[in-house]
Design a protein around this motif. Sequence first.
Motif, PDB file in Angstrom:
ATOM      1  N   LYS A 272       0.832  -1.207   0.000  1.00  0.00           N
ATOM      2  CA  LYS A 272       0.000   0.000   0.000  1.00  0.00           C
ATOM      3  C   LYS A 272       0.868   1.260   0.000  1.00  0.00           C
ATOM      4  O   LYS A 272       0.609   2.216  -0.740  1.00  0.00           O
ATOM      5  CB  LYS A 272      -0.918   0.004   1.225  1.00  0.00           C
ATOM      6  CG  LYS A 272      -2.009  -1.057   1.208  1.00  0.00           C
ATOM      7  CD  LYS A 272      -3.092  -0.734   0.192  1.00  0.00           C
ATOM      8  CE  LYS A 272      -4.246  -1.721   0.282  1.00  0.00           C
ATOM      9  NZ  LYS A 272      -5.282  -1.460  -0.754  1.00  0.00           N
ATOM     10  N   ASN A 273       1.907   1.253   0.840  1.00  0.00           N
ATOM     11  CA  ASN A 273       2.762   2.437   0.954  1.00  0.00           C
ATOM     12  C   ASN A 273       3.521   2.722  -0.341  1.00  0.00           C
ATOM     13  O   ASN A 273       3.591   3.871  -0.793  1.00  0.00           O
ATOM     14  CB  ASN A 273       3.754   2.259   2.106  1.00  0.00           C
ATOM     15  CG  ASN A 273       3.081   2.309   3.466  1.00  0.00           C
ATOM     16  OD1 ASN A 273       1.974   2.835   3.601  1.00  0.00           O
ATOM     17  ND2 ASN A 273       3.730   1.765   4.479  1.00  0.00           N
ATOM     18  N   LEU A 274       4.092   1.679  -0.931  1.00  0.00           N
ATOM     19  CA  LEU A 274       4.862   1.874  -2.162  1.00  0.00           C
ATOM     20  C   LEU A 274       3.953   2.227  -3.340  1.00  0.00           C
ATOM     21  O   LEU A 274       4.318   3.036  -4.193  1.00  0.00           O
ATOM     22  CB  LEU A 274       5.679   0.625  -2.475  1.00  0.00           C
ATOM     23  CG  LEU A 274       6.795   0.287  -1.479  1.00  0.00           C
ATOM     24  CD1 LEU A 274       7.535  -0.976  -1.900  1.00  0.00           C
ATOM     25  CD2 LEU A 274       7.773   1.437  -1.348  1.00  0.00           C
ATOM     26  N   SER A 275       2.783   1.627  -3.369  1.00  0.00           N
ATOM     27  CA  SER A 275       1.827   1.964  -4.431  1.00  0.00           C
ATOM     28  C   SER A 275       1.423   3.430  -4.335  1.00  0.00           C
ATOM     29  O   SER A 275       1.314   4.133  -5.350  1.00  0.00           O
ATOM     30  CB  SER A 275       0.578   1.079  -4.329  1.00  0.00           C
ATOM     31  OG  SER A 275       0.895  -0.278  -4.533  1.00  0.00           O
ATOM     32  N   ALA A 276       1.211   3.894  -3.120  1.00  0.00           N
ATOM     33  CA  ALA A 276       0.822   5.293  -2.917  1.00  0.00           C
ATOM     34  C   ALA A 276       1.897   6.248  -3.422  1.00  0.00           C
ATOM     35  O   ALA A 276       1.599   7.364  -3.855  1.00  0.00           O
ATOM     36  CB  ALA A 276       0.546   5.545  -1.437  1.00  0.00           C
TER      37      ALA A 276
ATOM     38  N   LYS B 299      -5.333  -4.370  -5.415  1.00  0.00           N
ATOM     39  CA  LYS B 299      -5.424  -2.983  -5.869  1.00  0.00           C
ATOM     40  C   LYS B 299      -4.922  -2.013  -4.802  1.00  0.00           C
ATOM     41  O   LYS B 299      -4.933  -2.302  -3.613  1.00  0.00           O
ATOM     42  CB  LYS B 299      -6.870  -2.647  -6.236  1.00  0.00           C
ATOM     43  CG  LYS B 299      -7.394  -3.412  -7.436  1.00  0.00           C
ATOM     44  CD  LYS B 299      -8.805  -2.964  -7.795  1.00  0.00           C
ATOM     45  CE  LYS B 299      -9.316  -3.681  -9.039  1.00  0.00           C
ATOM     46  NZ  LYS B 299     -10.675  -3.219  -9.422  1.00  0.00           N
ATOM     47  N   ALA B 300      -4.491  -0.865  -5.282  1.00  0.00           N
ATOM     48  CA  ALA B 300      -4.050   0.217  -4.402  1.00  0.00           C
ATOM     49  C   ALA B 300      -4.213   1.522  -5.168  1.00  0.00           C
ATOM     50  O   ALA B 300      -4.597   1.524  -6.342  1.00  0.00           O
ATOM     51  CB  ALA B 300      -2.604   0.009  -3.967  1.00  0.00           C
TER      52      ALA B 300
ATOM     53  N   ASP C 136      -3.783   8.526  -9.008  1.00  0.00           N
ATOM     54  CA  ASP C 136      -4.987   7.753  -9.321  1.00  0.00           C
ATOM     55  C   ASP C 136      -6.223   8.383  -8.683  1.00  0.00           C
ATOM     56  O   ASP C 136      -6.170   8.862  -7.545  1.00  0.00           O
ATOM     57  CB  ASP C 136      -4.851   6.310  -8.814  1.00  0.00           C
ATOM     58  CG  ASP C 136      -3.746   5.545  -9.526  1.00  0.00           C
ATOM     59  OD1 ASP C 136      -3.505   5.826 -10.716  1.00  0.00           O
ATOM     60  OD2 ASP C 136      -3.125   4.676  -8.886  1.00  0.00           O
ATOM     61  N   THR C 137      -7.318   8.338  -9.413  1.00  0.00           N
ATOM     62  CA  THR C 137      -8.585   8.812  -8.850  1.00  0.00           C
ATOM     63  C   THR C 137      -9.316   7.690  -8.130  1.00  0.00           C
ATOM     64  O   THR C 137     -10.203   7.934  -7.322  1.00  0.00           O
ATOM     65  CB  THR C 137      -9.487   9.375  -9.962  1.00  0.00           C
ATOM     66  OG1 THR C 137      -9.664   8.377 -10.978  1.00  0.00           O
ATOM     67  CG2 THR C 137      -8.841  10.619 -10.587  1.00  0.00           C
ATOM     68  N   GLU C 138      -8.952   6.457  -8.460  1.00  0.00           N
ATOM     69  CA  GLU C 138      -9.519   5.290  -7.778  1.00  0.00           C
ATOM     70  C   GLU C 138      -8.476   4.183  -7.743  1.00  0.00           C
ATOM     71  O   GLU C 138      -7.442   4.266  -8.413  1.00  0.00           O
ATOM     72  CB  GLU C 138     -10.780   4.808  -8.494  1.00  0.00           C
ATOM     73  CG  GLU C 138     -10.550   4.417  -9.942  1.00  0.00           C
ATOM     74  CD  GLU C 138     -11.843   4.030 -10.641  1.00  0.00           C
ATOM     75  OE1 GLU C 138     -11.754   3.342 -11.673  1.00  0.00           O
ATOM     76  OE2 GLU C 138     -12.928   4.401 -10.162  1.00  0.00           O
TER      77      GLU C 138
END
Length: 286
Positions: free
Chosen positions: A199-203, A228-229, A234-236
């Motif tokens: 989650k952190n890296l995707s963000a 998914k993240a 990203d808007t979603e």
Amino acid sequence: MSEIEDLKKAYEILGLPEDATREQVENRYFILMKQARAAQSRTEEANDEENRKLDHSEINRAYNLVLGMESGKISTVEKPTKLAHFFHYYRLHVIVGIIIVLVAGYMIKEGIDNRRAAANLPPSSLSVSVFGDFYFADAEILEKNMLELIPDWQRIDTKLVFVPTEIKSQQDMAMQQKSVLMLMTERSELYITDELSFKNLSAQGAFVNLKEFEASHPLNIPADKIRKAKSEDDTEEQPYGIDITGNPIFKNIELNGQHTIIAIRAKEEKWDNTGLLLEKLIQTTP
């Protein structure tokens, strides 16, 4: 005025009882100096009593006198107390700075050693980083298990980057700083992460969107394995990871019960090999 009277007056200026501890004196001095600086920056005039209380020189004299009487060295106390004051309020910054320097030095040395060792190894077909709360994971065993999936490959450059979930010690802080530096200085093609690190890296926008990857390298990922993240752009939530928990590549590897998610960070020139390994992992994940 006698020394005793001077000392009593100093305690009054600081607004402290005469039995105040050194820490209380330090804390009170810090507060009064902040108030004095704030008072100087205000345009409206303060009353005489407030000016008296917030006068820099008077506060400094009272502070030095109290600590000087405590140590018995009134005439020489100013420089040591200023240094002590600095370390008292900025010790965390100093500690973190030292840790960063040590970690950076260690990583430079480690990088040089790794390059020397790699010079005598067969070429790497791909690089994989195990990034997360996997303290007991063994990178060598993982590489061996992955190579069994693709016998034609001679080497997969496999690194372990331990990222503590909670910071409970200076060692944890150092490991977290190291993980940040490694993200900045090194780029593996694939990252095996725990859920929090994913989650952190995707963000941070670290990973390739699987939709983009599959446009040229179809993977046929089961819907229940897609993770998914959401990145800053990203808007979603978007598909960035594949759940490979329970895959045989983790045989004899301690993962602390964590779920394992694999995500792509490869540049396009490495997508062929990236896709090949991902296909094998998808096929062998229960």
